[in-house]
Design an enzyme around this catalytic site. Structure first.
Site, PDB file in Angstrom:
ATOM      1  N   LYS A 198       0.854  -1.194   0.000  1.00  0.00           N
ATOM      2  CA  LYS A 198       0.000   0.000   0.000  1.00  0.00           C
ATOM      3  C   LYS A 198       0.888   1.242   0.000  1.00  0.00           C
ATOM      4  O   LYS A 198       1.803   1.362   0.830  1.00  0.00           O
ATOM      5  CB  LYS A 198      -0.883  -0.045   1.254  1.00  0.00           C
ATOM      6  CG  LYS A 198      -2.184   0.694   1.141  1.00  0.00           C
ATOM      7  CD  LYS A 198      -3.055   0.343   2.343  1.00  0.00           C
ATOM      8  CE  LYS A 198      -4.311   1.162   2.391  1.00  0.00           C
ATOM      9  NZ  LYS A 198      -5.002   1.000   3.680  1.00  0.00           N
TER      10      LYS A 198
HETATM   11  C1  E4P Z   1      -8.423   1.935   3.945  1.00  0.00           C
HETATM   12  O1  E4P Z   1      -7.547   1.401   3.366  1.00  0.00           O
HETATM   13  C2  E4P Z   1      -8.231   2.737   5.152  1.00  0.00           C
HETATM   14  O2  E4P Z   1      -7.418   1.992   6.006  1.00  0.00           O
HETATM   15  C3  E4P Z   1      -9.507   3.019   5.888  1.00  0.00           C
HETATM   16  O3  E4P Z   1     -10.626   2.613   5.144  1.00  0.00           O
HETATM   17  C4  E4P Z   1      -9.605   4.389   6.446  1.00  0.00           C
HETATM   18  O4  E4P Z   1     -10.836   4.523   7.113  1.00  0.00           O
HETATM   19  P1  E4P Z   1     -11.132   5.725   8.118  1.00  0.00           P
HETATM   20  O5  E4P Z   1     -11.235   6.982   7.312  1.00  0.00           O
HETATM   21  O6  E4P Z   1     -12.421   5.361   8.770  1.00  0.00           O
HETATM   22  O7  E4P Z   1      -9.976   5.751   9.080  1.00  0.00           O
END
Ligand code: E4P
Length: 218
Positions: A83
């Site tokens: 990522k």
């Molecule tokens: C996705 O890859 C992220 O880790 C996640 O969905 C972020 O979510 P949040 O905005 O609720 O922290």
């Protein structure tokens, strides 16, 4: 549509992994930090618990260090997806990983332009953050629709992964737009299954059955 769990909580993942409904997992540095676990150990545990893709995020911000971290993460297991943040260096690293056939998830996407560039860089997944767009008063659903339209228009193969989803309604919206993947907290996964009319309907069916004095069917 694939469903990923957005968590680094190994117990939460293990409890749901055998339902046949969990296709993968996403993590981020905040989720790993909250788990208190070592990132390499925890990603290894998650990869062993889930057959599908497991996103593990770099914490470096410059190109060379991103490549080094990404390669180290990718070496943990064949189902690791590296990522990368949607920055200039992140997109450059994404392009290199695409050439090395390393799966990538480009994260922190907040615009159609960013998603377009990630697809051009060869990202395996793009992660637009619906909830965080809405936190700022924006339209997260419109962002998903725009990316879907552009990807379909040009035939990009990058998978549209709706992230930062905080409710079952968000999941339904993402599904209607035709997102390839949703990533959701375990709580939202559980909420998707439930409906008060299912509970009351089942209660009534079983009460009627009990009145007959008959036993179970097995
Ligand atoms: C996705 O890859 C992220 O880790 C996640 O969905 C972020 O979510 P949040 O905005 O609720 O922290």
């Amino acid at each position: 549509m694939q469903i990923f769990l957005d968590t680094a909580d190994i117990e939460a993942i293990a409890a749901r992994a055998h339902s046949g409904l969990v296709d993968g997992v996403t993590t981020n540095p905040s989720l790993i930090a909250a788990s208190g676990a070592d990132i390499f150990e925890r990603i290894g545990e998650i990869c062993a618990a889930v057959d599908g893709p497991v996103s593990a995020e770099v914490v470096a911000t410059d190109f060379d260090a991103m490549l080094a971290e990404g390669r180290k993460l990718a070496a943990i297991a064949p189902n690791v997806v590296v990522k990368l943040p949607l920055t200039t260096d992140g997109l450059k690293a994404c392009h290199i990983f695409a050439g090395e056939v390393v799966q990538t998830n480009v994260t922190l996407c907040f615009s159609i332009n960013q998603a377009l560039l990630a697809a051009k860089a060869g990202a395996s997944y793009i992660s637009p953050f619906v909830g965080r767009v809405e936190d700022m008063g924006g339209d997260g659903l419109d962002l998903l629709m725009g990316i879907r339209e552009v990807y379909d228009h040009f035939g990009y193969e990058t998978e549209l992964l709706a992230a930062s989803l905080r409710s079952p309604a968000h999941v339904e919206s993402a599904a209607r737009v035709g997102c390839d993947v949703v990533t959701i907290p375990p709580k939202v996964f559980d909420q998707m299954i439930c409906h008060p009319l299912t509970d009351s309907g089942l209660e009534a069916f079983l009460a009627d059955w009990k009145k007959t004095g008959r036993k179970g069917l097995a």
